[in-house]
Scaffold this motif. Structure first.
Motif, mmCIF file in Angstrom:
data_model
loop_
_atom_site.group_PDB
_atom_site.id
_atom_site.type_symbol
_atom_site.label_atom_id
_atom_site.label_comp_id
_atom_site.label_asym_id
_atom_site.label_seq_id
_atom_site.Cartn_x
_atom_site.Cartn_y
_atom_site.Cartn_z
ATOM 1 N N LEU A 197 14.333 19.289 -17.880
ATOM 2 C CA LEU A 197 15.313 18.359 -17.308
ATOM 3 C C LEU A 197 14.725 17.619 -16.110
ATOM 4 N N GLU A 198 13.898 18.311 -15.333
ATOM 5 C CA GLU A 198 13.233 17.662 -14.190
ATOM 6 C C GLU A 198 12.320 16.516 -14.675
ATOM 7 N N VAL A 199 11.560 16.796 -15.723
ATOM 8 C CA VAL A 199 10.683 15.767 -16.301
ATOM 9 C C VAL A 199 11.513 14.582 -16.779
ATOM 10 N N HIS A 200 12.638 14.860 -17.445
ATOM 11 C CA HIS A 200 13.501 13.796 -17.977
ATOM 12 C C HIS A 200 14.072 12.940 -16.851
ATOM 13 N N ASP A 201 14.468 13.579 -15.751
ATOM 14 C CA ASP A 201 15.007 12.821 -14.611
ATOM 15 C C ASP A 201 13.952 11.888 -14.019
ATOM 16 N N ILE A 202 12.711 12.356 -13.945
ATOM 17 C CA ILE A 202 11.626 11.506 -13.422
ATOM 18 C C ILE A 202 11.392 10.321 -14.353
ATOM 19 N N LEU A 203 11.386 10.601 -15.653
ATOM 20 C CA LEU A 203 11.170 9.518 -16.628
ATOM 21 C C LEU A 203 12.261 8.456 -16.525
ATOM 22 N N ARG A 204 13.503 8.886 -16.308
ATOM 23 C CA ARG A 204 14.617 7.929 -16.210
ATOM 24 C C ARG A 204 14.438 6.979 -15.023
ATOM 25 N N GLU A 205 13.739 7.432 -13.997
ATOM 26 C CA GLU A 205 13.495 6.568 -12.833
ATOM 27 C C GLU A 205 12.785 5.275 -13.221
ATOM 28 N N GLY A 206 12.024 5.331 -14.293
ATOM 29 C CA GLY A 206 11.247 4.160 -14.689
ATOM 30 C C GLY A 206 11.903 3.305 -15.757
ATOM 31 N N ASN A 262 -16.865 18.717 -28.176
ATOM 32 C CA ASN A 262 -17.630 18.741 -26.928
ATOM 33 C C ASN A 262 -17.068 17.857 -25.820
ATOM 34 N N THR A 263 -15.927 17.236 -26.053
ATOM 35 C CA THR A 263 -15.329 16.384 -25.022
ATOM 36 C C THR A 263 -14.204 17.132 -24.319
ATOM 37 N N VAL A 264 -13.927 16.736 -23.083
ATOM 38 C CA VAL A 264 -12.808 17.346 -22.341
ATOM 39 C C VAL A 264 -11.541 16.503 -22.490
ATOM 40 N N GLU A 265 -11.635 15.367 -23.194
ATOM 41 C CA GLU A 265 -10.471 14.498 -23.351
ATOM 42 C C GLU A 265 -9.419 15.171 -24.233
ATOM 43 N N VAL A 266 -8.161 15.042 -23.827
ATOM 44 C CA VAL A 266 -7.053 15.712 -24.510
ATOM 45 C C VAL A 266 -5.957 14.694 -24.808
ATOM 46 N N TYR A 267 -5.375 14.822 -25.996
ATOM 47 C CA TYR A 267 -4.294 13.954 -26.463
ATOM 48 C C TYR A 267 -2.969 14.689 -26.271
ATOM 49 N N VAL A 268 -2.001 14.050 -25.627
ATOM 50 C CA VAL A 268 -0.710 14.695 -25.334
ATOM 51 C C VAL A 268 0.304 14.242 -26.397
ATOM 52 N N ASN A 269 0.310 14.918 -27.517
ATOM 53 C CA ASN A 269 1.147 14.544 -28.659
ATOM 54 C C ASN A 269 2.613 14.817 -28.338
ATOM 55 N N GLY A 270 3.457 13.788 -28.480
ATOM 56 C CA GLY A 270 4.872 13.920 -28.166
ATOM 57 C C GLY A 270 5.264 13.205 -26.895
ATOM 58 N N PHE A 271 4.261 12.628 -26.197
ATOM 59 C CA PHE A 271 4.525 11.944 -24.926
ATOM 60 C C PHE A 271 4.152 10.469 -25.033
ATOM 61 N N SER A 272 4.353 9.877 -26.223
ATOM 62 C CA SER A 272 4.112 8.450 -26.397
ATOM 63 C C SER A 272 5.046 7.678 -25.474
ATOM 64 N N THR A 273 4.523 6.684 -24.756
ATOM 65 C CA THR A 273 5.336 6.014 -23.744
ATOM 66 C C THR A 273 4.777 4.653 -23.362
ATOM 67 N N SER A 274 5.684 3.773 -22.914
ATOM 68 C CA SER A 274 5.277 2.497 -22.324
ATOM 69 C C SER A 274 5.827 2.383 -20.908
ATOM 70 N N LEU A 275 6.222 3.502 -20.316
ATOM 71 C CA LEU A 275 6.732 3.516 -18.946
ATOM 72 C C LEU A 275 5.616 3.169 -17.950
ATOM 73 N N PRO A 276 5.969 2.753 -16.735
ATOM 74 C CA PRO A 276 4.938 2.464 -15.723
ATOM 75 C C PRO A 276 4.013 3.664 -15.526
ATOM 76 N N GLU A 277 2.738 3.375 -15.258
ATOM 77 C CA GLU A 277 1.742 4.451 -15.188
ATOM 78 C C GLU A 277 2.045 5.464 -14.099
ATOM 79 N N ASP A 278 2.676 5.030 -12.965
ATOM 80 C CA ASP A 278 2.983 5.973 -11.892
ATOM 81 C C ASP A 278 4.080 6.953 -12.321
ATOM 82 N N ILE A 279 5.040 6.471 -13.131
ATOM 83 C CA ILE A 279 6.102 7.343 -13.650
ATOM 84 C C ILE A 279 5.524 8.322 -14.674
ATOM 85 N N GLN A 280 4.651 7.831 -15.553
ATOM 86 C CA GLN A 280 3.993 8.712 -16.532
ATOM 87 C C GLN A 280 3.294 9.868 -15.813
#
Length: 623
Positions: free
Chosen positions: A248-257, A302-320
């Protein structure tokens, strides 16, 4: 620089373009693959994975026909899972987590080693069309390249527009420019165009995550593979994926954007994928949900890059960033890049024939997201079929059209050209009315003979399929002919809660009981000995078990499919005038005149055409 005239030009080198170029070239056609960046061939623009529900079946069908997606997925996999194993085999769906960089590299090397493929790096800005027939393409440098057929696989690049919060800029993918000009030429030629959108999540630094706060998601204990060929092997080592949750905390932050989100402030008007919604769409549509799953997927060995599946978004980068830092395990997350949405041009696929050739321009084919689909697998299968049919057209041979009872690929293409789509189309098992016939385990039975007949699947593939088919049929016959005694069967029947036997009976009948699971078969000594004596592999045994366990369902569906085939055999003349039929509804006349179905069966699947309309049509045709 180029051949004087190519048999096939493929525009775009994503999943559709790669399969199109490979299939046309392997069928003996001189093929040019034109792309804006040779470094980005077969990019996994979104998640680093192949397969999944219904999509895994499509990858196996591509492999059975002689395409490359299955082989390349196997060779670059980091994890394998067979999804839906708790359900019946019609629902089993293979999926691999892929090494993104190796996947693209493997595709490029595979294409470079394919005879008849030439490459050229430049943007195609226009099409050469004369008298409603394709003659080639024009590049941004003004170079005209002639061809007998052209396949457009432009993905999200046609007039692509990227959105991140209140920022927007042209692009076909992060870090790559959009393509311009082709849409204008197609609209001038009479095509109807539209806009769609899709999105992608942030990519993050795996070193900044605390995996101890997440649930481990391992691969299968006994991983299988996509390709039917001996060229690939199952994984012996796998990487872990992980799962965590929003709150719910995450959802409230997302709504800010939300007020700065292009999806909510009206800047994006096009429709996105219903079954892969953005995180802001999920918390808006499912406001009663306290949390949503996030799958944390590694991008490679061998890469440290990670894909966050389920968090597709076009919200502002600071909100993300702020929201993700409130997710368990992401408290110290570092971004590689934020998520974004992208809008792009597509062309309603009712403008195509079943071959994926356009109705308006002869020799011009569309495949992939240009047709309104979403997903690597859907794109790859269309590319394969467009490449096959372009090659067959060049050779002046009959096209290859797969029926709905023959392949998920057939369902996909028929849905697109018969019903069209106003939102990104994704394949599901529920879209196929004959999914018991269209299982992932039997794609080779269904399609390898067809692939061999057109010169795409090899003789080795065909012989391997025939061996598997013959041996599994022999095993089914063994079950039908061999009796089992109460002494042998009852201990297992009691354990499984099934009624005991008082006298011997055929194995086929005993194994058909609903309480007996597939894995129970090989616990019987007679079955175990038969397998060992004949040196049968797991694939053959599994096939025989399915044929025994689900024989009733398979037979019923096959009978239903045969009724469909009878309607498929009734062809409608190409220039049939529906307006002459006075007793047909106006809506049916309009829909039939627009889509121009080639069979009565296809006509019956068009939205707005009733069974009464079909009956009137049959009577008018003298049937």
């Amino acid at each position: 620089m180029f051949l004087e005239k190519y048999d096939v030009i493929v525009v775009g080198a994503g999943h559709a373009g790669c399969e199109a170029a490979a299939s046309a070239a392997n069928m003996g056609c001189s093929t040019l693959l034109v792309t804006m960046s040779l470094q980005n061939i077969a990019q996994m623009s979104c998640n680093p994975a192949m397969g999944g529900i219904a999509k895994g079946q499509i990858v196996r069908e591509i492999d059975a026909l002689g395409g490359y997606s299955g082989i390349i997925s196997d060779n670059t996999a980091v994890q394998f899972k067979m999804l839906n194993k708790s359900k019946g085999p019609a629902m089993w769906s293979p999926r691999v987590q892929s090494d993104r960089m190796r996947f693209a590299e493997e595709w490029r090397l595979r294409l470079e080693q394919t005879p008849n493929v030439d490459f050229y790096q430049e943007m195609v800005k226009g099409l050469l069309i004369k008298n409603n027939k394709i003659e080639g393409v024009v590049t941004s440098l003004g170079i005209e390249i002639k061809a007998k057929t052209v396949i457009l696989t432009n993905g999200t690049f046609l007039n692509g527009l990227i959105h991140i919060g209140d920022k927007q800029f042209g692009g076909g993918r992060a870090g790559e420019s959009a393509a311009f000009g082709i849409t204008d030429d197609l609209v001038k030629a009479g095509f109807e165009a539209g806009r769609m959108k899709t999105g992608t999540p942030p990519r993050v630094d795996g070193r900044s995550l605390d995996y101890t706060k997440m649930r481990e998601e391992p691969g299968d204990d006994k991983p299988a593979k996509f390709s039917y060929s001996d060229e690939t092997k199952p994984l012996t080592n796998q990487k872990l994926c992980h799962m965590t949750y929003t709150s719910l905390e995450v959802h409230d932050i997302l709504r800010e954007g939300f007020e700065r989100s292009p999806m909510f402030n009206g800047r994006i008007k096009s429709i996105g994928p219903r079954y892969c919604p953005s995180i802001e769409d999920k918390i808006n549509r499912f406001a009663d949900k306290e949390r949503h799953q996030l799958f944390v997927e590694p991008e490679g060995w061998n890469t440290v890059e990670v894909y966050v599946n389920g968090f597709s978004t076009s919200l502002p980068e600071d909100i993300q960033f702020k929201a993700l830092r409130s997710v368990a395990g992401f408290e110290k997350v570092k971004f590689f890049r934020p998520g974004y949405a992208i809008e792009y041009d597509y062309f309603p696929p009712t403008q195509l024939k079943h071959t994926l050739e356009t109705k308006l321009v002869e020799g011009l084919y569309f495949a992939g997201q240009i047709n309104g689909t979403t997903g690597y697998e859907e794109a790859a299968s269309q590319g394969l079929m467009a490449g096959i049919n372009a090659a067959l057209k060049v050779k002046e041979e009959q096209p290859l059209i797969l029926r709905r009872d023959e392949a998920y690929i057939g369902v996909l293409i028929d849905d697109l050209i018969t019903k069209g789509t106003e939102e990104p189309y994704r394949m599901f098992t529920s879209r196929a009315e004959y999914r018991t016939l269209l299982r992932q385990d039997n794609a080779d039975y269904r399609l390898t003979p067809k692939g061999y007949e057109i010169g795409l699947a090899s003789e080795k593939q065909l012989r391997r399929m025939e061996y598997k088919f013959n041996e599994s049929e022999k095993m089914v016959d063994f079950f039908k002919e061999t009796s089992i005694s109460p002494e042998e069967a009852n201990p297992i029947l009691i354990e499984k809660g099934s009624s005991t036997m008082s006298q011997s009976d055929k194995m086929f009948k005993v194994f058909s009981r609903p309480q007996i699971e597939l894995e129970d078969f090989i616990r019987f000594d007679k079955v175990k000995n038969y397998i060992n004596d004949n040196n049968l592999d797991d694939e053959i045994v599994e096939q025989a078990e399915i044929q025994v366990k689900y024989s009733g369902y398979i037979e019923k569906e096959r009978n239903n499919a045969e009724k469909l085939i009878r309607l498929e055999d009734i062809k409608i003349p190409e220039n049939f005038d529906y307006n002459k039929i006075k007793s047909m509804s106006i809506e049916a006349k309009q829909k039939l005149s627009k889509i121009r179905p080639i069979t009565i069966s296809q006509a019956s699947r068009i939205s707005g055409v009733s069974p009464a309309d079909v009956s009137v049509l049959l009577i008018h045709m003298g049937r």
